[in-house]
Design a protein around this motif. Structure first.
Motif, PDB file in Angstrom:
ATOM      1  N   SER A  61       5.583 -18.054  28.573  1.00  0.00           N
ATOM      2  CA  SER A  61       5.646 -16.719  27.969  1.00  0.00           C
ATOM      3  C   SER A  61       5.429 -15.602  28.979  1.00  0.00           C
ATOM      4  O   SER A  61       4.876 -15.812  30.063  1.00  0.00           O
ATOM      5  CB  SER A  61       4.583 -16.593  26.857  1.00  0.00           C
ATOM      6  OG  SER A  61       4.717 -17.609  25.895  1.00  0.00           O
ATOM      7  N   GLN A  62       5.865 -14.415  28.587  1.00  0.00           N
ATOM      8  CA  GLN A  62       5.590 -13.192  29.322  1.00  0.00           C
ATOM      9  C   GLN A  62       5.033 -12.178  28.327  1.00  0.00           C
ATOM     10  O   GLN A  62       5.390 -12.196  27.145  1.00  0.00           O
ATOM     11  CB  GLN A  62       6.865 -12.634  29.964  1.00  0.00           C
ATOM     12  CG  GLN A  62       7.428 -13.500  31.082  1.00  0.00           C
ATOM     13  CD  GLN A  62       8.743 -12.956  31.604  1.00  0.00           C
ATOM     14  OE1 GLN A  62       9.603 -12.567  30.815  1.00  0.00           O
ATOM     15  NE2 GLN A  62       8.905 -12.931  32.907  1.00  0.00           N
ATOM     16  N   ILE A  63       4.154 -11.306  28.809  1.00  0.00           N
ATOM     17  CA  ILE A  63       3.561 -10.313  27.922  1.00  0.00           C
ATOM     18  C   ILE A  63       3.596  -8.925  28.554  1.00  0.00           C
ATOM     19  O   ILE A  63       3.679  -8.776  29.778  1.00  0.00           O
ATOM     20  CB  ILE A  63       2.102 -10.651  27.563  1.00  0.00           C
ATOM     21  CG1 ILE A  63       1.216 -10.614  28.814  1.00  0.00           C
ATOM     22  CG2 ILE A  63       2.012 -11.996  26.869  1.00  0.00           C
ATOM     23  CD1 ILE A  63      -0.273 -10.761  28.518  1.00  0.00           C
ATOM     24  N   ILE A  64       3.541  -7.926  27.690  1.00  0.00           N
ATOM     25  CA  ILE A  64       3.337  -6.538  28.091  1.00  0.00           C
ATOM     26  C   ILE A  64       2.182  -6.020  27.239  1.00  0.00           C
ATOM     27  O   ILE A  64       2.175  -6.218  26.018  1.00  0.00           O
ATOM     28  CB  ILE A  64       4.586  -5.666  27.838  1.00  0.00           C
ATOM     29  CG1 ILE A  64       5.725  -6.070  28.787  1.00  0.00           C
ATOM     30  CG2 ILE A  64       4.263  -4.181  28.029  1.00  0.00           C
ATOM     31  CD1 ILE A  64       7.031  -5.336  28.521  1.00  0.00           C
ATOM     32  N   LEU A  69       0.332   2.299  20.459  1.00  0.00           N
ATOM     33  CA  LEU A  69       1.489   1.791  19.738  1.00  0.00           C
ATOM     34  C   LEU A  69       2.754   2.516  20.198  1.00  0.00           C
ATOM     35  O   LEU A  69       3.828   1.900  20.285  1.00  0.00           O
ATOM     36  CB  LEU A  69       1.292   1.987  18.233  1.00  0.00           C
ATOM     37  CG  LEU A  69       2.463   1.598  17.335  1.00  0.00           C
ATOM     38  CD1 LEU A  69       2.835   0.132  17.516  1.00  0.00           C
ATOM     39  CD2 LEU A  69       2.121   1.889  15.869  1.00  0.00           C
ATOM     40  N   GLU A  70       2.632   3.789  20.503  1.00  0.00           N
ATOM     41  CA  GLU A  70       3.785   4.563  20.961  1.00  0.00           C
ATOM     42  C   GLU A  70       4.345   3.988  22.257  1.00  0.00           C
ATOM     43  O   GLU A  70       5.575   3.863  22.420  1.00  0.00           O
ATOM     44  CB  GLU A  70       3.382   6.030  21.173  1.00  0.00           C
ATOM     45  CG  GLU A  70       3.101   6.809  19.897  1.00  0.00           C
ATOM     46  CD  GLU A  70       1.768   6.436  19.275  1.00  0.00           C
ATOM     47  OE1 GLU A  70       1.562   6.731  18.083  1.00  0.00           O
ATOM     48  OE2 GLU A  70       0.919   5.834  19.984  1.00  0.00           O
ATOM     49  N   GLU A  71       3.466   3.613  23.181  1.00  0.00           N
ATOM     50  CA  GLU A  71       3.907   3.030  24.453  1.00  0.00           C
ATOM     51  C   GLU A  71       4.582   1.684  24.220  1.00  0.00           C
ATOM     52  O   GLU A  71       5.590   1.359  24.865  1.00  0.00           O
ATOM     53  CB  GLU A  71       2.713   2.871  25.392  1.00  0.00           C
ATOM     54  CG  GLU A  71       2.144   4.185  25.897  1.00  0.00           C
ATOM     55  CD  GLU A  71       0.845   4.006  26.655  1.00  0.00           C
ATOM     56  OE1 GLU A  71       0.504   4.888  27.465  1.00  0.00           O
ATOM     57  OE2 GLU A  71       0.157   2.983  26.435  1.00  0.00           O
ATOM     58  N   ALA A  72       4.022   0.887  23.301  1.00  0.00           N
ATOM     59  CA  ALA A  72       4.618  -0.420  22.992  1.00  0.00           C
ATOM     60  C   ALA A  72       5.995  -0.244  22.358  1.00  0.00           C
ATOM     61  O   ALA A  72       6.953  -0.962  22.697  1.00  0.00           O
ATOM     62  CB  ALA A  72       3.698  -1.202  22.061  1.00  0.00           C
ATOM     63  N   ILE A 134       1.748  -6.269  18.634  1.00  0.00           N
ATOM     64  CA  ILE A 134       0.628  -6.970  18.014  1.00  0.00           C
ATOM     65  C   ILE A 134      -0.655  -6.272  18.452  1.00  0.00           C
ATOM     66  O   ILE A 134      -0.903  -6.112  19.649  1.00  0.00           O
ATOM     67  CB  ILE A 134       0.575  -8.444  18.454  1.00  0.00           C
ATOM     68  CG1 ILE A 134       1.914  -9.138  18.182  1.00  0.00           C
ATOM     69  CG2 ILE A 134      -0.562  -9.170  17.765  1.00  0.00           C
ATOM     70  CD1 ILE A 134       2.020 -10.501  18.850  1.00  0.00           C
ATOM     71  N   LEU A 135      -1.461  -5.861  17.500  1.00  0.00           N
ATOM     72  CA  LEU A 135      -2.721  -5.195  17.824  1.00  0.00           C
ATOM     73  C   LEU A 135      -3.795  -6.236  18.116  1.00  0.00           C
ATOM     74  O   LEU A 135      -4.094  -7.093  17.292  1.00  0.00           O
ATOM     75  CB  LEU A 135      -3.170  -4.312  16.655  1.00  0.00           C
ATOM     76  CG  LEU A 135      -4.500  -3.558  16.859  1.00  0.00           C
ATOM     77  CD1 LEU A 135      -4.396  -2.606  18.044  1.00  0.00           C
ATOM     78  CD2 LEU A 135      -4.889  -2.814  15.597  1.00  0.00           C
ATOM     79  N   ILE A 136      -4.368  -6.157  19.332  1.00  0.00           N
ATOM     80  CA  ILE A 136      -5.447  -7.050  19.734  1.00  0.00           C
ATOM     81  C   ILE A 136      -6.584  -6.182  20.245  1.00  0.00           C
ATOM     82  O   ILE A 136      -6.475  -5.576  21.321  1.00  0.00           O
ATOM     83  CB  ILE A 136      -4.993  -8.045  20.818  1.00  0.00           C
ATOM     84  CG1 ILE A 136      -3.849  -8.917  20.287  1.00  0.00           C
ATOM     85  CG2 ILE A 136      -6.160  -8.927  21.259  1.00  0.00           C
ATOM     86  CD1 ILE A 136      -3.297  -9.878  21.313  1.00  0.00           C
ATOM     87  N   ASN A 137      -7.653  -6.136  19.471  1.00  0.00           N
ATOM     88  CA  ASN A 137      -8.760  -5.223  19.759  1.00  0.00           C
ATOM     89  C   ASN A 137      -8.227  -3.798  19.784  1.00  0.00           C
ATOM     90  O   ASN A 137      -7.736  -3.307  18.797  1.00  0.00           O
ATOM     91  CB  ASN A 137      -9.467  -5.619  21.050  1.00  0.00           C
ATOM     92  CG  ASN A 137     -10.103  -7.005  20.946  1.00  0.00           C
ATOM     93  OD1 ASN A 137     -10.627  -7.364  19.897  1.00  0.00           O
ATOM     94  ND2 ASN A 137     -10.052  -7.778  22.019  1.00  0.00           N
TER      95      ASN A 137
END
Length: 203
Positions: A61-64, A69-72, A134-137
């Motif tokens: 996998s790769q993540i950002i 939320l706006e940046e995502a 996906i919201l994490i913390n």
């Protein structure tokens, strides 16, 4: 083996562990391990979890990771417009994986270090498709599975003894960490040297 022993001694020395300190640490760890033994119970479920973690499928996998939320959402739009996930990860992600284009170690659905939301998602996410945020913390995560997951090639029955030992060690370490934290929270240092006490008050 001699080289391994020498390398271990060098590592311990670099971390400040001389012979006396290392002996004291070993005694402390042995004592804590003995204290937590009544709480250790290796079950069939714990063996199965360890089997899934070590020998189960792993999802490349790769993540950002972004702060908002706006940046995502903007990152998703740029990916839809043709930018490579890895290129975008390297430029906008705030995670340490950014230097690797967002690449992280393959993720196991049994790995508790990843939130359940991520572990569930990777099993159904089409390869190459960017996830929704996906919201994490307090951070937002985008993830893409880059390849098919690895396949199980070892039968549980072939490694049961190994898994039982690893499960026991993992449980012991978890309980030792809990006990250590509890003990540290109850300890109050008393500074005898008046000069040190004065210096501490100025901090």
């Amino acid at each position: 083996e001699n080289n391994d022993a020498t390398n271990l001694e060098l590592i311990l020395s670099a971390k400040g562990y001389g012979e006396h300190r290392l002996t004291t640490l070993c005694k402390r760890t042995a004592g804590l391990r003995k204290l937590v033994q009544p709480k250790i119970k290796v079950t069939e479920a714990s063996i199965n979890r360890m089997y899934a973690l070590i020998y189960g499928p792993q999802y490349p996998s790769q993540i950002i990771v972004t702060s908002t939320l706006e940046e995502a959402s903007e990152a998703i739009q740029r990916i839809h417009d043709g930018e490579l996930f890895s290129t975008l990860a390297a430029t906008v992600s705030i995670d340490q994986s950014a230097i690797r284009g967002g690449t992280v170690a393959p993720i196991s659905p049994a790995d508790p270090l990843w939130p359940t939301s991520v572990r569930d998602l990777i099993q159904s996410l089409p390869i190459g498709k960017c996830s929704s945020p996906i919201l994490i913390n307090d951070r937002w995560l985008l993830i893409v599975v880059t390849e098919k997951p690895s396949q199980q090639t070892v039968k549980l029955s072939e490694v049961r003894d190994e898994l039982q030992m690893l499960s026991k060690l993992a449980m012991e370490q978890l309980e030792i960490d809990k006990l250590s934290s509890l003990l540290r929270s109850k300890i109050r240092s008393t500074i005898i040297d008046l000069n040190v006490k004065k210096a501490m008050k100025k901090l």
